[in-house]
Scaffold this motif. Structure first.
Motif, PDB file in Angstrom:
ATOM      1  N   ILE A 179       2.887  12.252  -9.228  1.00 25.55           N
ATOM      2  CA  ILE A 179       1.999  13.391  -9.488  1.00 25.55           C
ATOM      3  C   ILE A 179       2.654  14.706  -9.068  1.00 25.55           C
ATOM      4  O   ILE A 179       2.622  15.688  -9.805  1.00 25.55           O
ATOM      5  CB  ILE A 179       0.626  13.170  -8.810  1.00 25.55           C
ATOM      6  N   SER A 192       1.127   3.917  -3.052  1.00 25.99           N
ATOM      7  CA  SER A 192       0.712   5.289  -2.766  1.00 25.99           C
ATOM      8  C   SER A 192       1.883   6.267  -2.915  1.00 25.99           C
ATOM      9  O   SER A 192       1.726   7.345  -3.497  1.00 25.99           O
ATOM     10  CB  SER A 192       0.123   5.354  -1.358  1.00 25.99           C
ATOM     11  N   LEU A 198       0.847  -1.213   0.000  1.00 24.74           N
ATOM     12  CA  LEU A 198       0.000   0.000   0.000  1.00 24.74           C
ATOM     13  C   LEU A 198       0.873   1.251   0.000  1.00 24.74           C
ATOM     14  O   LEU A 198       0.721   2.140  -0.833  1.00 24.74           O
ATOM     15  CB  LEU A 198      -0.898  -0.036   1.245  1.00 24.74           C
ATOM     16  N   ILE A 214       2.629   6.970  -6.557  1.00 24.76           N
ATOM     17  CA  ILE A 214       1.630   7.887  -7.123  1.00 24.76           C
ATOM     18  C   ILE A 214       1.888   9.315  -6.628  1.00 24.76           C
ATOM     19  O   ILE A 214       1.916  10.264  -7.407  1.00 24.76           O
ATOM     20  CB  ILE A 214       0.191   7.435  -6.752  1.00 24.76           C
ATOM     21  N   VAL A 215       2.116   9.458  -5.325  1.00 23.02           N
ATOM     22  CA  VAL A 215       2.342  10.794  -4.737  1.00 23.02           C
ATOM     23  C   VAL A 215       3.552  11.465  -5.371  1.00 23.02           C
ATOM     24  O   VAL A 215       3.477  12.610  -5.834  1.00 23.02           O
ATOM     25  CB  VAL A 215       2.533  10.692  -3.198  1.00 23.02           C
ATOM     26  N   VAL A 233      -3.287  13.751  -2.791  1.00 19.53           N
ATOM     27  CA  VAL A 233      -3.081  12.429  -3.392  1.00 19.53           C
ATOM     28  C   VAL A 233      -2.635  11.433  -2.315  1.00 19.53           C
ATOM     29  O   VAL A 233      -3.116  10.300  -2.260  1.00 19.53           O
ATOM     30  CB  VAL A 233      -2.039  12.500  -4.536  1.00 19.53           C
ATOM     31  N   ALA A 234      -1.740  11.879  -1.429  1.00 22.24           N
ATOM     32  CA  ALA A 234      -1.249  11.005  -0.353  1.00 22.24           C
ATOM     33  C   ALA A 234      -2.404  10.545   0.532  1.00 22.24           C
ATOM     34  O   ALA A 234      -2.550   9.353   0.809  1.00 22.24           O
ATOM     35  CB  ALA A 234      -0.191  11.729   0.474  1.00 22.24           C
ATOM     36  N   SER A 243      -5.155   8.428  -1.723  1.00 22.34           N
ATOM     37  CA  SER A 243      -4.692   7.112  -2.175  1.00 22.34           C
ATOM     38  C   SER A 243      -4.487   6.180  -0.985  1.00 22.34           C
ATOM     39  O   SER A 243      -4.838   5.003  -1.035  1.00 22.34           O
ATOM     40  CB  SER A 243      -3.416   7.240  -3.008  1.00 22.34           C
ATOM     41  N   THR A 244      -3.958   6.722   0.109  1.00 23.55           N
ATOM     42  CA  THR A 244      -3.764   5.896   1.305  1.00 23.55           C
ATOM     43  C   THR A 244      -5.111   5.435   1.856  1.00 23.55           C
ATOM     44  O   THR A 244      -5.292   4.267   2.198  1.00 23.55           O
ATOM     45  CB  THR A 244      -2.997   6.674   2.395  1.00 23.55           C
TER      46      THR A 244
END
Lengths: 164, 232
Positions: free
Chosen positions: A147, A140, A136, A143-144, B98-99, B102-103
């Motif tokens: 972006i 994540s 996870l 992605i962070v 986003v953090a 998404s988490t």
């Protein structure tokens, strides 16, 4: 004395310090230059320790400010603001905190090591769910970072094309 | 005993840092090799993890003045901040959202319990502030510390691949991504790229912490009340 001044009162790089020590040593016998070097190392460590202790003043002031301002902000963050204001309004000089601050920031990972050892207290982390959580966090984080990087790169690109 | 473990931690950390600088393999990372060696050491010497944590608390304590110390790079780079304030705020606001989302989404997919979700949401920001946010939203600070560290280790490893994979060129984008994604560990990685990257990374870390504090107060409580099962 000039060498020591050069060390402490300018923002010169380490290389410069080393050069000045070497130049100084060449003019003296081996023995005395060794003693001087040892002295400089001790003083350098002393400066770092004193400055780290001095940074605590801002940590305590931050803690005091937190008592007055009921916001969910940690004392260290208030301390950061206070130190920034103090530097900005020339209440304190950069040289008073710079070496200590640089050391703390350079060795930042060291201060996380004990907490990382504390992971052994969480059996769940080593179980199947632990592997899922690591996955996870990995997904994540990718992605962070992706972006954030793409947005910053795009904005910088637009700014550049505007200028030309 | 107290001083002994502080010194041992420091020495093992220095060794790990040297090894990582020399060979640059991810398992030599100071946040991976040093804790592993220390865990082995305390289990061999039959010292409990709690005892170790008490004995080495001075090192953890230094995170406080280290957070204060971030005022120094901010002060020294004020002109850069003024120049790029828009880029920094837009990128980091997006990054923090986003953090969190998404988490949250992935946690729900894994059916983590509420304690875990509350503790994992602030994972991408620096420990002292992540702990505050965690307390604020009802998480467990120690568990949050674990997630923050894991984020740091993982972020430090995947960060360079993300930068390479997306062929990110500008120092500002590299620095902001590392600081946003992996807080202090990312900033440590950014130093390897260069001075500018390191500056932007520490700025990203500070802005991410500040913006997440705001989300912790307003957005996360709403998110937790929202029933996501209708979506997944």
């Amino acid at each position: 004395m000039k060498i020591i001044q050069n060390m402490y009162f300018t923002n010169g790089e380490n290389q410069r310090t080393i050069n000045s020590i070497v130049n100084f040593g060449m003019k003296r016998s081996f023995n005395s230059s060794f003693c001087i070097m040892e002295g400089i190392v001790t003083r350098k460590l002393g400066v770092i320790i004193i400055q780290v202790v001095f940074l605590h003043v801002f940590l305590f002031l931050g803690a005091a400010l937190k008592e007055v301002i009921p916001l969910p902000i940690p004392a260290s963050m208030f301390g950061l603001f206070l130190l920034f204001i103090a530097l900005n309004f020339k209440i304190i000089k950069l040289e008073w905190v710079e070496r200590g601050a640089n050391w703390l920031l350079a060795e930042l990972l060291l201060f996380f090591v004990p907490s990382a050892v504390g992971i052994v207290n969480y059996d769940e982390i080593f179980s199947v769910q632990g592997a899922e959580i690591v996955g996870l966090i990995g997904i994540s984080t990718i992605i962070v970072m992706g972006i954030t990087a793409l947005i910053a790169e795009k904005i910088t690109g637009w700014k550049r094309s505007e200028q030309h | 005993m107290m001083i002994l473990f502080t010194i041992l931690t420091f020495l093992i950390y220095l060794f790990s840092k040297k090894a990582y600088t020399k060979w640059s393999l991810f398992f030599f990372h100071p946040l991976l090799l040093a804790p592993v060696l220390l865990i082995i050491l305390i289990s061999v010497t039959h010292v409990s993890a709690d005892q170790y944590l008490v004995d080495s608390k001075w090192l953890t304590h230094l995170l406080g003045p280290a957070t204060v110390a971030f005022a120094v790079p901010i002060y020294k780079n004020l002109s850069i901040i003024k120049k790029y304030v828009g880029t920094i705020i837009i990128s980091i606001t997006s990054g923090t959202l986003v953090a969190i989302f998404s988490t949250f989404g992935l946690s729900k997919l894994l059916h983590l319990n509420t304690d875990f979700i509350n503790s994992i949401l602030p994972r991408s920001i620096t420990t002292p502030i992540a702990i505050e946010v965690s307390k604020e939203i009802g998480g467990l600070p120690t568990l949050t510390t674990v997630f923050v560290i894991l984020t740091g280790i993982i972020g430090g490893i995947v960060g360079p691949s993300v930068i390479k994979g997306l062929s990110i060129k500008t120092p500002i984008a590299k620095g902001l991504a590392l600081g946003m994604g992996a807080h202090g560990v990312g900033t440590n990685k950014a130093i390897e790229y260069g001075r500018q990257e390191a500056t932007f990374s520490s700025l990203a870390m500070i802005f991410a912490a500040l913006i997440t504090l705001i989300w912790g107060a307003f957005l996360i409580p709403t998110l937790m009340n929202f029933n996501i099962h209708h979506i997944f």
